[in-house]
Motif scaffolding. Structure first.
Motif, short mmCIF file in Angstrom:
data_model
loop_
_atom_site.label_atom_id
_atom_site.label_comp_id
_atom_site.label_asym_id
_atom_site.label_seq_id
_atom_site.Cartn_x
_atom_site.Cartn_y
_atom_site.Cartn_z
N ALA A 92 0.84 -1.20 0.00
CA ALA A 92 0.00 0.00 0.00
C ALA A 92 0.87 1.25 0.00
N LEU A 93 1.92 1.25 0.83
CA LEU A 93 2.83 2.40 0.90
C LEU A 93 3.57 2.58 -0.42
N ALA A 94 4.18 1.51 -0.91
CA ALA A 94 5.02 1.62 -2.11
C ALA A 94 4.20 2.02 -3.33
N SER A 95 3.04 1.42 -3.50
CA SER A 95 2.21 1.78 -4.66
C SER A 95 1.70 3.21 -4.52
N GLY A 96 1.45 3.65 -3.28
CA GLY A 96 1.03 5.03 -3.05
C GLY A 96 2.14 6.01 -3.40
N VAL A 97 3.38 5.66 -3.08
CA VAL A 97 4.51 6.52 -3.42
C VAL A 97 4.68 6.59 -4.94
N TRP A 98 4.54 5.46 -5.61
CA TRP A 98 4.62 5.46 -7.08
C TRP A 98 3.54 6.35 -7.69
N LEU A 99 2.31 6.22 -7.20
CA LEU A 99 1.21 7.03 -7.72
C LEU A 99 1.43 8.51 -7.42
N ALA A 100 1.95 8.82 -6.24
CA ALA A 100 2.24 10.22 -5.90
C ALA A 100 3.25 10.81 -6.88
N GLY A 101 4.23 10.04 -7.26
CA GLY A 101 5.21 10.50 -8.23
C GLY A 101 4.59 10.79 -9.57
N ARG A 102 3.67 9.91 -10.01
CA ARG A 102 3.01 10.13 -11.30
C ARG A 102 2.13 11.37 -11.26
N ASP A 120 8.73 12.18 -6.94
CA ASP A 120 9.03 11.22 -8.00
C ASP A 120 10.24 10.37 -7.68
N LEU A 121 11.23 10.95 -7.01
CA LEU A 121 12.46 10.21 -6.71
C LEU A 121 12.32 9.28 -5.51
N SER A 122 11.21 9.36 -4.79
CA SER A 122 11.07 8.56 -3.56
C SER A 122 10.81 7.10 -3.81
N PHE A 123 10.27 6.77 -4.97
CA PHE A 123 9.81 5.40 -5.20
C PHE A 123 10.95 4.38 -5.23
N LEU A 124 11.96 4.62 -6.03
CA LEU A 124 13.03 3.64 -6.16
C LEU A 124 13.77 3.38 -4.85
N PRO A 125 14.04 4.40 -4.00
CA PRO A 125 14.64 4.09 -2.70
C PRO A 125 13.76 3.19 -1.82
N VAL A 126 12.45 3.37 -1.90
CA VAL A 126 11.55 2.51 -1.11
C VAL A 126 11.70 1.06 -1.57
N ILE A 127 11.66 0.85 -2.88
CA ILE A 127 11.79 -0.50 -3.41
C ILE A 127 13.21 -1.03 -3.17
N GLY A 128 14.21 -0.19 -3.42
CA GLY A 128 15.59 -0.62 -3.26
C GLY A 128 15.91 -1.01 -1.83
N ALA A 129 15.39 -0.26 -0.86
CA ALA A 129 15.65 -0.58 0.54
C ALA A 129 15.04 -1.92 0.91
N LYS A 130 13.83 -2.17 0.42
CA LYS A 130 13.17 -3.44 0.73
C LYS A 130 13.92 -4.61 0.10
N VAL A 131 14.33 -4.44 -1.15
CA VAL A 131 15.08 -5.51 -1.82
C VAL A 131 16.43 -5.72 -1.12
N ALA A 132 17.08 -4.64 -0.70
CA ALA A 132 18.37 -4.77 -0.02
C ALA A 132 18.24 -5.55 1.28
N VAL A 133 17.21 -5.26 2.04
CA VAL A 133 16.98 -5.98 3.30
C VAL A 133 16.83 -7.48 3.03
N LEU A 134 16.12 -7.81 1.96
CA LEU A 134 15.92 -9.22 1.61
C LEU A 134 17.24 -9.86 1.16
N LEU A 135 17.94 -9.20 0.24
CA LEU A 135 19.13 -9.80 -0.35
C LEU A 135 20.28 -9.90 0.64
N LEU A 136 20.33 -9.00 1.60
CA LEU A 136 21.43 -9.05 2.57
C LEU A 136 21.31 -10.24 3.52
N LYS A 137 20.14 -10.89 3.52
CA LYS A 137 20.00 -12.10 4.32
C LYS A 137 20.88 -13.21 3.76
N ARG A 138 20.98 -13.26 2.44
CA ARG A 138 21.82 -14.25 1.77
C ARG A 138 22.51 -13.57 0.59
#
Length: 399
Positions: A92-102, A120-138
């Motif tokens: 909900a947060l991430a899609s809302g940030v994407w829509l706010a950028g549009r 507009d620039l906020s979306f990729l850091p939100v996604i990137g941070a989430k992916v980083a948290v996941l990938l840093l596990k392994r």
């Protein structure tokens, strides 16, 4: 659970639907504006601050494609590390940030440039941070490259906004170009993994054990390394022979890889040949871009081969395959979806022809836009139930 609630339970649901809807909306806006001018009319007032063709380019690169990337990463990354998918609150947060950028870019004519930039620039850091948290596990270099690609993609968008905010003099075009070739590099990386792998899996399921796809390491390294270098060269302002040589290496190496992936075997399976076709368009676009850097052909034509044929074609193929697999459906593209796969290369050719031959500009661009809008309308019509409906048990592959 309502359809809207279910939409926020998975990355492929909310972002692949958002990408499809925005692909149609953005093209209708561009086609409408262009069509009025082609008919001799004039539209002088638009809600966005930038020229319509710049809005069109920015939103399809950093709006549409960003949503498609987010949907893929938020679907694939949890499976890479054996983790659960993100919670509904995050989607909900991430899609809302994407829509706010549009919305910010759409209404940029009446909003402060700094606010438009921030939203507009906020979306990729939100996604990137989430992916980083996941990938840093392994941590695995093979997967961590996606974080590097996201960082480069973010930087390209930043370049665009810096000029829009009046902080730089001439970085917007370079940022748009860098964003597009970053997407091309992502196709080299991701498409180079999934296309031969999915083809091999399909061949093995038929009992075939010989003549399977081959992907020689030297070709893969050359194609990927050269493609990843292109955004850096673009942002550094390096053009001419250096850029041309790197682009040609990427494109020719990509085509050479493709010859070993048994594309002919997939001709009766649209869910597979669409991947091969998207990758082929990417390689061809890079070759055309290299030639254009040497003064041979139109750069705009080459960029549209990449934008429509490669980015549009590969994202459509990957989004639809992922939606079918993760919703429990068989990995078989329905007829209308197969037609959508075929329409995008035609759109790319029409748009490129419009740039190569000025007399064809309006008919070529309008035809290309119409084919693009039709392709994504077919995609939405076929897959809407997958995005909002319950998962089914048919089909087990979810890659």
């Amino acid at each position: 659970m309502t359809g809207f609630q279910r939409l926020l339970t998975a990355g492929y649901r909310v972002f692949f639907l958002a990408a499809g809807l925005f692909a149609v909306f953005a093209m209708i806006v561009w086609e409408g504006w262009l069509g009025i001018h082609a008919a001799g009319g004039m539209v002088s007032d638009m809600p966005f601050a930038m020229a319509p063709h710049i809005w069109h380019a920015h939103e399809l690169i950093f709006g549409y494609a960003a949503a498609a990337i987010a949907g893929f990463l938020m679907t694939a990354a949890p499976s890479w590390v054996g983790s659960e998918a993100a919670r509904t609150r995050f989607f909900a947060l991430a899609s809302g940030v994407w829509l706010a950028g549009r919305l910010a870019v759409w209404f940029s004519g009446s909003l402060p440039a700094g606010l438009v930039m921030a939203l507009d620039l906020s979306f990729l850091p939100v996604i990137g941070a989430k992916v980083a948290v996941l990938l840093l596990k392994r941590p695995k270099p093979r997967q961590m490259v996606f974080l590097v690609v996201l960082a480069v993609f973010f930087t390209a968008n930043l370049m665009v906004h810096l000029e829009w905010a009046g902080l730089t003099a001439d970085t917007a075009y370079g940022g748009l170009r860098a964003g597009l070739v970053t997407l091309s590099a992502l196709i080299m990386v991701l498409g180079g993994r999934v296309t031969p792998a999915f083809t091999r899996n399909a061949m093995l399921r038929t009992g075939r054990e010989t003549g399977l796809p081959r992907d020689p390491l030297p070709l893969a390294v050359a194609a990927i390394a050269a493609a990843l270098a292109l955004p850096v060269l673009t942002m550094a302002g390096l053009d001419g022979p250096v850029f041309a040589g790197v682009a040609m290496i990427a494109g020719l190496s990509g085509l050479a890889r493709l010859t070993g992936w048994r594309g002919v075997w997939t001709l009766n399976q649209p869910i597979l040949w669409s991947l091969h076709l998207g990758y082929a368009m990417n390689a061809a676009g890079l070759i055309a871009l290299g030639l254009a850097a040497l003064g041979l052909g139109s750069e705009i034509a080459a960029l549209h081969l990449l934008g429509i044929g490669a980015v549009g074609g590969m994202t459509l193929a990957v989004m639809s395959r992922a939606a079918l697999g993760h919703s429990g459906r068989p990995l078989v593209a329905p007829g209308p979806l197969a037609l959508a796969y075929a329409l995008l290369p035609l759109a790319a050719v029409a748009r490129s022809a419009a740039s190569e031959w000025p007399a064809l500009y309006y008919p070529g661009v309008l035809t290309a836009g119409g084919l693009w809008a039709l392709a994504f309308t077919l995609y939405l019509a076929e897959l809407w139930p997958l995005f909002t409906g319950p998962r089914m048990d048919a089909g087990k592959e979810t890659k």
